[in-house]
Design an enzyme around this catalytic site. Structure first.
Site, PDB file in Angstrom:
ATOM      1  CE  LYS A  60      24.305  32.575  15.849  1.00  0.00           C
ATOM      2  NZ  LYS A  60      22.899  32.550  16.200  1.00  0.00           N
ATOM      3  CD  GLN A  89      20.387  33.221  18.660  1.00  0.00           C
ATOM      4  OE1 GLN A  89      21.061  33.440  17.667  1.00  0.00           O
ATOM      5  NE2 GLN A  89      20.447  32.081  19.325  1.00  0.00           N
ATOM      6  CG  ASP A 135      18.879  30.620  11.306  1.00  0.00           C
ATOM      7  OD1 ASP A 135      19.861  29.965  11.659  1.00  0.00           O
ATOM      8  OD2 ASP A 135      18.328  31.488  12.017  1.00  0.00           O
TER       9      ASP A 135
HETATM   10  N1  GUN Z   1      18.877  29.440  18.604  1.00  0.00           N
HETATM   11  C1  GUN Z   1      19.621  28.341  18.839  1.00  0.00           C
HETATM   12  N2  GUN Z   1      20.193  27.884  17.695  1.00  0.00           N
HETATM   13  C2  GUN Z   1      19.792  28.721  16.723  1.00  0.00           C
HETATM   14  C3  GUN Z   1      20.065  28.785  15.329  1.00  0.00           C
HETATM   15  O1  GUN Z   1      20.774  27.966  14.738  1.00  0.00           O
HETATM   16  N3  GUN Z   1      19.465  29.827  14.663  1.00  0.00           N
HETATM   17  C4  GUN Z   1      18.656  30.730  15.293  1.00  0.00           C
HETATM   18  N4  GUN Z   1      18.117  31.694  14.549  1.00  0.00           N
HETATM   19  N5  GUN Z   1      18.399  30.697  16.577  1.00  0.00           N
HETATM   20  C5  GUN Z   1      18.968  29.701  17.290  1.00  0.00           C
END
Ligand code: GUN
Length: 294
Positions: A54, A98, A121
């Site tokens: 990311k 995350q 998100d």
């Molecule tokens: N963990 C796995 N997929 C995601 C996601 O799309 N967003 C977040 N914040 N954590 C994750």
């Protein structure tokens, strides 16, 4: 006949290219540099890989990227303090914590503390609710990426039977809501669904998001269906090496479906591309400037 393999990697690249151009325009026209902060608590290896990717993609798109790492022993108030600081930082337009978080941290409380305007998100209940009633909202990245691929391939989705297998807050529920907005006839199936194969066989669009390796077999798929596989599962191969597989048994499904996303290289790359797109959207809304179309 063998299905068309939907190339999520190429699609994601085209989205990222568009986002990069939009970022350049925002910088030039409004001196606005979208900023994304990613918070990682602990050392989960899969999460570390996601966060690194990311960060790299955010910088490649010309945006500001901030990565905050906290130890796996971090308390809830330490995580909340970080979120509060990012909420009030004007150079940050998107905040992603995350998941999963360590057991001592209340996930819902942390998601609830994120400013809904910066919730790239789309997990905050305000955004969930706004999306459900059709108001402008931040939409979760994975379902958004799936929808973009489906619309690109099928055009108008209206009237199609869509079956979403999985009812998570991250994928299943928002995916169903987005498909409903496109006027699909939507079924959410899950572990308690009776005769799941028969339910899946009704699907013109089948979205698999259960997190069980290769659970959905070829003979569960309606001939000519479009299959989107959200699963990313690690399985031990015959040679002892681990390989990634989806929730759909690809080698069976590929002979039945009309189109299918592979794992890896399908939905996965689209999630990050949509995160970047959401960060641009958030930055424009916060700054009160015209939003680019994605
Ligand atoms: N963990 C796995 N997929 C995601 C996601 O799309 N967003 C977040 N914040 N954590 C994750």
């Amino acid at each position: 006949m063998s299905a068309e393999i939907i190339d999520g990697k190429a699609f994601a690249q085209s989205v990222r290219k568009r986002v990069t151009e939009q970022v350049a325009t925002l910088k030039e026209r409004y001196s606005l540099t979208p900023g994304l902060a990613v918070v990682l608590v602990g050392e989960d290896p899969a999460s570390q890989v996601y966060v690194k990717n990311k960060n790299k993609s955010t910088i490649e798109a010309g945006m500001k990227s901030e990565e905050i790492r906290l130890p796996k022993t971090a308390s809830q108030s330490e995580v909340l303090d970080v979120v509060a600081r990012l909420n009030s930082d004007p150079s940050i337009h998107g905040i992603l914590v995350q998941l999963p978080l360590p057991a001592q941290v209340d996930e819902m409380a942390v998601l609830d503390a994120i400013d809904p305007a910066k919730d790239v998100d789309g997990f905050h209940v305000i955004n969930t609710g706004r999306q459900a009633v059709g108001l402008p909202a931040m939409v979760p990245c994975t379902p958004l990426g799936c929808l973009m691929m489906l619309k690109d391939r099928l055009g108008d989705l209206s009237g199609l039977n869509a079956v979403v297998v999985g009812r998570s807050n991250i994928v299943g529920k928002p995916m169903a809501s987005l498909l409903l907005k496109e006027s699909c006839t939507v079924t959410i199936a899950h572990s308690k669904t009776k005769d799941l194969p028969a339910v899946c066989r009704r699907a013109d669009i089948l979205v698999a998001a259960v997190g069980r390796p290769e659970m959905i077999r070829g003979d569960w798929i309606k001939p000519g269906a479009t299959v989107v596989d959200v699963g990313i599962n690690r399985m031990e191969g015959e040679n002892g090496k681990t390989r990634l597989v989806g929730d759909v048994c690809f080698k069976e499904a590929v002979d039945i479906a009309q189109a299918i996303t592979p794992v890896p290289g399908g939905v996965g790359p689209m999630t990050i591309a949509c995160l970047l797109a959401n960060t641009v959207t958030a930055a424009c809304r916060i700054a009160g400037v015209e939003e680019p179309a994605h």
